[in-house]
Design a protein around this motif. Structure first.
Motif, short mmCIF file in Angstrom:
data_model
loop_
_atom_site.label_atom_id
_atom_site.label_comp_id
_atom_site.label_asym_id
_atom_site.label_seq_id
_atom_site.Cartn_x
_atom_site.Cartn_y
_atom_site.Cartn_z
N TYR A 269 0.87 -0.97 -0.16
CA TYR A 269 0.50 -0.07 -0.44
C TYR A 269 0.64 1.62 0.23
O TYR A 269 1.49 1.21 1.12
N GLN A 270 0.75 2.16 -0.95
CA GLN A 270 1.26 3.55 -0.93
C GLN A 270 1.16 4.49 -1.26
O GLN A 270 0.99 6.26 -1.13
N PHE A 271 -0.79 4.80 -1.61
CA PHE A 271 -1.58 5.47 -2.20
C PHE A 271 -1.32 6.52 -0.79
O PHE A 271 -2.37 5.94 -0.28
N GLU A 272 -1.23 7.88 -1.35
CA GLU A 272 -2.11 9.18 -0.26
C GLU A 272 -2.52 8.78 0.92
O GLU A 272 -2.97 8.85 2.33
N VAL A 273 -0.85 8.35 1.70
CA VAL A 273 -1.65 8.04 3.07
C VAL A 273 -1.19 9.42 3.43
O VAL A 273 -0.82 10.22 3.45
N PHE A 274 -2.20 9.18 4.89
CA PHE A 274 -2.26 10.55 5.49
C PHE A 274 -3.13 10.05 6.95
O PHE A 274 -3.61 8.70 7.91
N GLY A 275 -2.45 10.85 8.13
CA GLY A 275 -2.99 10.34 9.69
C GLY A 275 -2.77 11.84 10.07
O GLY A 275 -2.80 12.85 10.20
N VAL A 276 -3.19 11.04 11.83
CA VAL A 276 -3.22 12.12 13.07
C VAL A 276 -2.11 11.33 13.50
O VAL A 276 -2.03 10.24 13.89
N GLY A 277 -1.72 12.54 14.83
CA GLY A 277 -0.52 11.84 15.39
C GLY A 277 -0.23 12.79 17.00
O GLY A 277 -0.60 14.06 16.59
N GLN A 278 0.91 12.66 17.62
CA GLN A 278 0.85 13.49 19.35
C GLN A 278 2.37 13.76 19.18
O GLN A 278 2.70 12.48 19.24
N GLU A 279 2.88 14.04 19.32
CA GLU A 279 4.44 14.13 20.34
C GLU A 279 4.53 15.66 21.36
O GLU A 279 3.47 16.08 21.62
N THR A 280 5.36 15.31 21.90
CA THR A 280 5.34 16.23 22.95
C THR A 280 5.23 17.40 23.13
O THR A 280 4.78 18.73 23.46
N ASP A 281 5.57 18.22 21.61
CA ASP A 281 5.76 19.73 20.77
C ASP A 281 4.29 19.57 20.27
O ASP A 281 4.42 20.63 19.92
N GLY A 282 3.81 18.98 20.04
CA GLY A 282 2.04 19.30 19.63
C GLY A 282 1.53 17.67 18.90
O GLY A 282 2.06 17.02 19.19
N ALA A 283 1.19 18.63 17.82
CA ALA A 283 0.01 17.41 17.17
C ALA A 283 -0.76 17.28 15.90
O ALA A 283 -0.54 18.89 15.52
N ASN A 284 -0.88 16.70 15.44
CA ASN A 284 -2.01 16.92 13.97
C ASN A 284 -3.22 16.12 14.19
O ASN A 284 -3.15 14.97 14.07
N THR A 285 -4.32 16.70 14.77
CA THR A 285 -5.79 15.87 14.96
C THR A 285 -6.51 15.32 14.11
O THR A 285 -7.22 15.22 13.99
N THR A 286 -6.09 16.17 13.39
CA THR A 286 -7.87 16.43 11.55
C THR A 286 -6.76 16.34 10.24
O THR A 286 -5.39 16.89 9.90
N ALA A 287 -6.92 14.72 9.69
CA ALA A 287 -6.50 15.14 8.51
C ALA A 287 -7.84 14.46 7.20
O ALA A 287 -8.26 13.65 7.74
N GLN A 288 -7.10 15.21 6.22
CA GLN A 288 -8.10 14.70 4.66
C GLN A 288 -7.04 13.88 3.67
O GLN A 288 -7.54 13.02 2.99
N GLY A 289 -6.07 14.82 4.06
CA GLY A 289 -4.99 14.78 2.36
C GLY A 289 -5.50 14.88 1.44
O GLY A 289 -6.56 15.90 0.95
N THR A 290 -5.59 14.61 -0.09
CA THR A 290 -6.36 14.94 -1.29
C THR A 290 -7.19 13.99 -1.81
O THR A 290 -7.85 14.30 -3.16
N GLY A 291 -8.22 12.88 -0.64
CA GLY A 291 -8.83 12.17 -0.74
C GLY A 291 -10.01 12.13 -0.76
O GLY A 291 -9.87 14.27 -0.27
#
Length: 321
Positions: A269-291
């Motif tokens: 699987y290689q297509f359009e990986v997108f995601g949410v995540g968190q580390e000590t300095d901040g997070a990405n809590t919402t994701a859509q990518g291009t799809g």
């Protein structure tokens, strides 16, 4: 302990919400993702000249070259069956981009230099002020004979260079850096492996003139000899989670080995990986990518990631007629 969750999506599940994070890997949108150049989105044939490299960010910041003798060449099936743009005494440039008149930047470049015995600029930004007489050579990435390696760099108010020495490997690699006014430094990564931070960044770039890929922004010199498949620039300093997600999007797509690999499914699987995540300095809590699928996970702990990907090109590529 880091916790990873992989979700594989079918093509017919759709959630539509506002303020989508439609940037690479679901990180950022057109407000922060200033330009996004992807060779696989060019409708060209092998060995065609590239007169325009279309910006995928939604901002219309295309890179162009009107002179036929300076147009790089499109090459098919170069890395994981994907194309690239080949540079050799060629270059492309943007117009002035007001969104780059800021003090924070994040850059990602998927590149393969022909060799490490030349000085050549992959990405170079030209401003009218902020770094004294060196404002026309403000920040970017290049390959140098000093240590025979890639570097990312910026400048202080006196025009002095502040650099990250990233090393060199043959083949395609992911070069990235984060320039932060809050921490007054530039942090460099090579295939998502942290190389280090260099302090002393204290300048305020102003009067963006253009961004050049393939040579020094100041005159016709220091051409880059090699390929570039994808270039991503943000006008914010991405946090560690966001930086990891964008690198994983690129690593899965081009089948590269990286640090902080969030999943081990690149072969299938290689297509359009997108995601949410968190580390000590901040997070990405919402994701859509291009799809067409967006998801959010507001409750995360440090080291948590949820990555989604498609089994084939994302629904943006499908006709609904």
């Amino acid at each position: 302990m880091k916790n990873y969750l992989l979700i594989i999506l079918s093509l017919f599940f759709c959630i539509v919400t506002a303020n989508a994070q439609t940037g690479p890997g679901g990180v950022g949108n057109s407000s922060s993702n200033v330009f996004w150049l992807d060779a696989s989105r060019l409708s060209l044939n092998n060995n065609d000249p590239v007169s325009t490299w279309t910006d995928m960010s939604g901002n219309g910041n295309d890179f162009t070259q009107a002179a036929p003798g300076r147009q790089p060449i499109f090459k098919t099936s170069q890395v994981n069956a994907l194309p690239t743009v080949d540079f050799y005494t060629d270059y492309l440039e943007s117009n002035a981009v007001a969104a780059l008149n800021t003090t924070d930047f994040s850059q990602f470049i998927v590149a393969k230099a022909d060799n490490n015995v030349h000085i050549g600029f992959l990405l170079h930004n030209n401003y009218t002020s902020g770094a004294s007489t060196a404002s026309n050579e403000y920040w970017g990435a290049y390959i140098t004979t000093s240590g025979s390696q890639y570097r990312t760099f910026t400048r202080n108010t006196s025009g002095d260079g502040i650099t990250n020495n990233l090393g060199y490997q043959t083949g395609y690699n992911i070069i990235s850096s984060v320039i932060s006014s809050a921490s007054s430094d530039i942090t460099g990564y090579y295939n998502n492996n942290l190389i280090g931070s260099s302090a002393g960044y204290n300048s305020t770039p102003a009067g963006h003139v253009n961004t050049v890929i393939g040579k020094n922004a100041a005159g016709t010199k220091q051409f880059y000899f090699g390929n570039m498949s994808e270039i991503i620039v943000y006008n914010i300093a991405l946090n560690s989670a966001q930086h990891n997600i964008v690198n994983n999007y690129l690593a899965a797509k081009y089948r590269r080995t990286i640090g902080n690999d969030l999943f081990a499914h690149e072969l299938g699987y290689q297509f359009e990986v997108f995601g949410v995540g968190q580390e000590t300095d901040g997070a990405n809590t919402t994701a859509q990518g291009t799809g067409i699928v967006e998801f959010s996970s507001p409750v995360l702990v440090d080291g948590d990631y949820i990555c989604l990907l498609y089994t084939s090109p994302s629904p943006r590529d499908l006709s609904t007629s």
